[in-house]
Scaffold this motif. Structure first.
Motif, PDB file in Angstrom:
ATOM      1  N   VAL A   1      -2.441   9.749   0.589  1.00 26.23           N
ATOM      2  CA  VAL A   1      -3.351   8.519   1.417  1.00 26.23           C
ATOM      3  C   VAL A   1      -2.976   8.341   2.758  1.00 26.23           C
ATOM      4  CG1 VAL A   1      -3.283   6.093   1.293  1.00 26.23           C
ATOM      5  CG2 VAL A   1      -2.657   7.301  -0.684  1.00 26.23           C
TER       6      VAL A   1
ATOM      7  N   ARG B   1      -7.076   9.983  -0.715  1.00 31.55           N
ATOM      8  CA  ARG B   1      -7.417   8.298  -0.579  1.00 31.55           C
ATOM      9  C   ARG B   1      -7.429   7.922   0.760  1.00 31.55           C
ATOM     10  NH1 ARG B   1      -4.731   5.761  -5.616  1.00 31.55           N
ATOM     11  NH2 ARG B   1      -2.975   6.993  -4.533  1.00 31.55           N
TER      12      ARG B   1
ATOM     13  N   ALA C   1      -7.104   4.202   2.946  1.00 33.29           N
ATOM     14  CA  ALA C   1      -6.618   2.593   2.804  1.00 33.29           C
ATOM     15  C   ALA C   1      -6.772   2.133   4.351  1.00 33.29           C
ATOM     16  CB  ALA C   1      -5.488   2.435   2.173  1.00 33.29           C
TER      17      ALA C   1
ATOM     18  N   TYR D   1      -7.992   1.660  -2.608  1.00 30.58           N
ATOM     19  CA  TYR D   1      -7.940   3.119  -2.054  1.00 30.58           C
ATOM     20  C   TYR D   1      -9.475   3.759  -2.346  1.00 30.58           C
ATOM     21  CZ  TYR D   1      -2.906   2.676  -2.611  1.00 30.58           C
ATOM     22  OH  TYR D   1      -1.433   2.205  -2.333  1.00 30.58           O
TER      23      TYR D   1
ATOM     24  N   THR E   1       0.922  -1.282   0.087  1.00 27.36           N
ATOM     25  CA  THR E   1      -0.059  -0.080   0.038  1.00 27.36           C
ATOM     26  C   THR E   1       0.841   1.268  -0.074  1.00 27.36           C
ATOM     27  OG1 THR E   1      -1.677  -1.240   1.001  1.00 27.36           O
ATOM     28  CG2 THR E   1      -1.891   1.100   1.151  1.00 27.36           C
TER      29      THR E   1
END
Length: 983
Positions: A423, A717, A719, A468, A266
């Protein structure tokens, strides 16, 4: 008797944990002092009511959900610091850094004065109290926090300990506490509490699986324990208190390795695009697992030709992160065996390098790639670099805190929210404080669950798919808390409340000291007085209570002062300039000078000593307050100083960027908060070190809490990778049947998780109790799911009756002592009270003692056949309420037809260490070998199985001039046990 009450955490979305256990005799044990991100004082009201009755406090984890309220209670609740607190050393040290980080990061942690308390104090100023709101309490400073945590008593794993009670606690009557490893965090604890017949196992937030840093829970024997049964000390408790959090989560295929790969993939997918990855972490416990994993991933990637991570920068942001890592380096023995082996290999490599004065970097927590950030100016500089410079490589930032309501993670989110390449990786499901609304992390979690704006997927080199979740410009409200000085009516209201609190605390401490000091810590000379003195003292205590009530009634006045007659003889120490007191005609404590003569406390090994009183100057933990250059001073102990190094100089200076980085300081130690990031090993000074915090004038006097709200459009985004390190559904379903608890209490989880786990446990334990039949059939297991404030009676199931022993039976009892307990078996015959009296009258007049017992028993049998119910070992008498039956010897005629002799029973717990000591004292050679075997004279092997059974094996080799070694070993074993036969 054993009752359980959850003060926080039961069937709740909040992660805070507080539990109250009340044992027989009024002994109350508080486990954990958790708090959530709301910092709502109303959630501590029930705890505050219980403080005057608490016996001791146990702490399980160094996380905010388990001890965030500890410093608040010590600061604001009278008598709280007099309650003994027990925890492991990592929980104490890491909990201190967490609390210091918490109070230095947000003023909301100081909490506000409840409106009810404010209005009660200044009831005469109705218009003032209406305008006053959010008045802040005085928060503990760094030195006070260090002092509070120094009061906690450290324990080691598997170390049985009989704690000392609080001064206002009833006697503990042999209460024993033992800490076992729970996994999840460093020093995390499963508590075993033994009190009389009650054997209680308190296991909240544990993890059976091994991780990179933390060993697995000690259920099956600790790290690497592959046993098929739970260890004896934790098996078959009368009550198991277990957390239900994570009960609906299924174990990930591939275990820890798959989880680590998912997080790294990730991160790689984000940094390849030049994005920044923000991972919210706590500042004490779980951050060690993530920091270790990422640092070693960067080390591995740096040696690879096609490495992706080596081009990205790695940061760890937190005000006290350097102190946390410094403590972690000194606690490697509390970690998994792989960490210890890695450190030993590193130390062995250092020994081979002769004459090297510079400190080598390469230990488990010596960072070469992870840069520590500890100042807000560094965060602002880093954000400006990210926003205004188009760089191809990305960044990975670990920042406190997981809730994102305080700490550097909130500031970083505000600066990174606009870029869709950035992220946020959530590593755990955030809690929800209902009163204050969802935290920032909880809001992001809701967005990740709902997925309204679509999901972007990417495939890794191993074929896995990474998801995501897009946020689509979501308007996120970020609330900031700041202090503002009080003025006008608010200041008047605060002064009124403060005057009232000071007066009440002074009165309570005066009364409490007089009563409590004499109860436990002080020689009580008053107990030998006459009954008339006791009556006078009762009247004096009632008078003191009236004085307190009078002070409460005068709480609205600004200047409340007790009169001289209210103070009594305490005026000699409470009032200046008073040196005489007329004690003529006085009784009780009014006749002697009010000095408390403390009694010396003793334990099993003699007079109790405090090891910290005997530390050398260089060993004292004065750096517990995380002062400047603390780690550098520790490392330079015993070394020669340079000519330009003046001792004590520069302690308050900022790090000099022009100096070399080979000064020998720990990575990230020093600086304003003990974090000298400019001197961190392996990092050259750069623009982040040049950034200086803007000096702001913080108000020193009374303040109020002001919230400002900012709306930020979030385009980054989200995760999620599960790094909670908690038990899952498979672990619970496997271990709870192996533990075999008589009572199961589920707490610390949401309502859905708790009820689902309770249903599964009833089926599993019911099938086991029914002998493997159909699930749920014949279930005899008691599973409780209490809510907050509900009291559960989980006492051990016993069939107990009160009977009177006849004199003839008492004469025949043969008592045996085992570790201070008297044990005897009884075989007797029960009579109702009327029959016993008639039999006693009928059996009088004999002269020979033995003949008297037998003849009297025969006569009683003939005269009371219609009233007596005979039995052996167990009997039920249908007597009238309030009538006490009598247990007498079995008659000769009945003994001939009934088995009254009980088979021999071995009572006691044989410890191999005691057996080894006994054999060595008898002149034998006894030593431990592998796997817990005791070898005596090289010929006899003694083992203790997981079920507690003792196995003895012998090769039969004779020893010249001695009796058989096997015979001697068995005799020593029987000497440590009580062989109890029927009476």
């Amino acid at each position: 008797m054993f009752t359980f009450c959850s003060l926080q955490g039961a069937q709740s979305e909040s992660l805070a944990s507080q539990s109250l256990l009340e044992l027989d005799g009024g002994v109350k044990v508080l486990v954990d002092l958790g708090w959530d991100e709301s910092f709502d004082v109303a959630k501590l009201e029930e705890l505050e009511k219980q403080v005057p009755t608490l016996s001791l406090i146990l702490l399980t984890h160094a996380t905010a959900s388990h001890l965030a309220a500890y410093a608040h209670c010590c600061k604001n609740i009278p008598l709280f610091t007099r309650i003994p607190v027990y925890a492991t050393r990592p929980v104490i040290d890491l909990g201190r850094t967490l609390t210091q980080d918490l109070y230095s990061s947000t003023p909301a942690a100081a909490t506000t004065i409840p409106p009810s308390a404010l209005s009660a104090s200044v009831y005469a100023y109705a218009q003032t109290t209406a305008a006053a709101h959010n008045l802040l309490l005085q928060s503990p400073n760094t030195e006070e926090i260090a002092r509070y945590f120094s009061l906690i008593q450290p324990l080691k794993y598997s170390q049985p300990h009989q704690p000392l009670p609080s001064p206002f606690s009833p006697p503990l009557n042999g209460l024993t506490i033992t800490a076992y490893n729970s996994g999840h965090t460093l020093g995390g604890t499963i508590w075993h509490i033994q009190h009389g017949l009650e054997s209680i196992v308190y296991a909240v937030d544990w993890n059976q699986a091994r991780e990179n840093v933390f060993a697995g829970a000690a259920w099956l024997g600790g790290a690497g324990g592959g046993g098929a049964q739970v260890i004896e000390q934790l098996r078959k408790p009368t009550a198991l208190i277990c957390s239900s959090r994570g009960a609906e989560r299924n174990a990930q295929a591939g275990g820890r390795t798959k989880r680590d790969e998912q997080l790294l993939e990730t991160i790689k997918a984000a940094v390849v695009k030049g994005g920044t990855v923000l991972i919210p972490v706590d500042s004490s416990a779980r951050v060690l697992e993530l920091a270790y994993l990422l640092e070693h991933a960067w080390r591995t990637d740096s040696t690879s030709v096609n490495g992706v991570l080596k081009a990205a920068k790695l940061y760890l942001a937190g005000r006290n992160m350097a102190s946390t890592m410094r403590y972690a380096r000194s606690m490697l023995e509390w970690m998994d065996d792989s960490i210890v082996q890695e450190f030993e290999a590193f130390a062995e490599g250092q020994k081979k390098t002769n004459g090297a004065s510079d400190r080598k970097v390469g230990g488990p927590f010596d960072f070469r790639f992870m840069r520590l950030l500890d100042r807000k100016a560094q965060i602002a500089k880093l954000l400006s670099t990210v926003v205004h410079h188009d760089e191809s490589h990305g960044r990975v930032i670990l920042a406190s805190d997981t809730s994102m309501d305080w700490g550097f993670s909130k500031d970083l989110l505000r600066g990174l929210a606009s870029d869709p390449n950035n992220v946020v990786v959530l590593t755990d499901k955030p809690g929800l404080a209902q009163e204050s609304g969802p935290s920032i992390a909880r809001t992001l979690w809701s967005l990740w669950k709902e997925r309204k704006d679509g999901v972007a997927t990417e495939q890794t080199t191993t074929g896995d798919v990474i998801e995501y979740v897009n946020t689509g410009g979501y308007d996120l409200e970020i609330r900031d808390a700041k202090r503002e000085p009080l003025e006008g009516e608010e200041l008047t209201a605060y002064q009124q409340w403060l005057a009232t609190q000071r007066q009440l605390q002074a009165t309570q401490q005066t009364v409490g000291a007089d009563g409590m000091e004499a109860s436990a810590d002080v020689v009580d000379d008053v107990s030998s007085e006459s009954s008339s003195d006791s009556e006078d003292e009762d009247g004096q205590q009632q008078g003191k209570a009236l004085n307190v009530s009078a002070a409460l009634g005068q709480a609205g006045r600004k200047n409340v002062v007790l009169k001289d007659e209210d103070l009594g003889i305490s005026i000699l120490i409470k009032k200046k300039g008073v040196y005489d007191f007329d004690s003529r005609g006085k009784r009780g404590r009014e006749r002697s000078f009010p000095i408390a003569v403390r009694r010396k406390r003793n334990d099993d090994f003699g007079e109790l000593i405090r090891p910290e009183d005997y530390l050398r100057a260089e060993e004292k933990e004065d750096d517990a307050v995380d002062g400047p250059n603390a780690a550098a001073d520790d490392e330079n102990l015993g070394k020669k100083r340079k000519w330009d190094d003046v001792q004590g100089a520069g302690a308050n200076k900022k790090p000099q960027l022009g100096r070399g980085v080979a000064g020998g300081a720990f990575a990230g130690d020093g600086g304003e908060d003990g974090n000298m990031t400019g001197m961190q090993d392996g990092f050259e000074p750069d623009e982040l070190d040049a950034a200086e915090d803007v000096q702001t004038d913080e108000p020193d006097g009374p303040c109020k809490l002001i919230y400002t709200t900012e709306t930020v459009a979030v385009n980054l985004r989200i995760a999620y990778v599960d790094f909670a390190g908690l038990h899952d559904k498979r672990s619970l379903n496997m271990l709870i049947p192996l533990i075999q608890p008589r009572k199961l209490i589920l707490t610390a989880g949401t309502r859905e998780e708790t009820l689902a786990l309770a249903q599964d446990c009833r089926a599993i334990l019911g099938a086991d109790a029914a002998g493997g039949g159909e699930k749920g059939a014949g279930s005899s297991a008691d599973v409780y799911t209490p809510e907050i404030g509900a009291i559960v009676d989980a006492s051990v199931d016993t069939s107990a009756w009160v009977v009177k022993l006849a004199d003839s039976l008492v004469k025949k009892l043969k008592w045996q002592n085992v570790r201070g307990l008297g044990i005897v078996t009884v075989s007797g015959q029960l009579f109702a009270a009327a029959a016993a009296a008639a039999a006693a009258a009928a059996g009088s007049g004999t002269t020979n003692e033995d003949a008297e017992d037998e003849d009297a028993a025969n006569k009683r049998q003939k005269t009371s056949d219609s009233l007596a119910l005979t039995t052996t070992h167990s009997a039920v008498v249908a007597a009238a309420p309030g009538v006490m039956p009598t247990l007498d010897v079995v008659t000769a005629s009945l003994a001939a037809v009934a088995r009254t002799a009980a088979p021999p029973l071995h009572v006691g717990d044989l410890r191999l260490a005691d057996l080894r000591r006994a054999m060595q004292g008898a002149g034998h050679a006894a030593e431990f070998r592998g796997e817990g075997m005791l070898v005596v004279d090289g010929a006899v092997v003694v083992r203790k199985t997981a079920e507690g059974q003792v196995e003895v094996e012998s090769v039969g080799l004779p020893v010249a001039g001695r009796r058989s070694t096997l015979h001697e070993v068995k005799r020593a074993i029987y000497d440590n046990l009580a062989v109890v036969a029927g009476a």
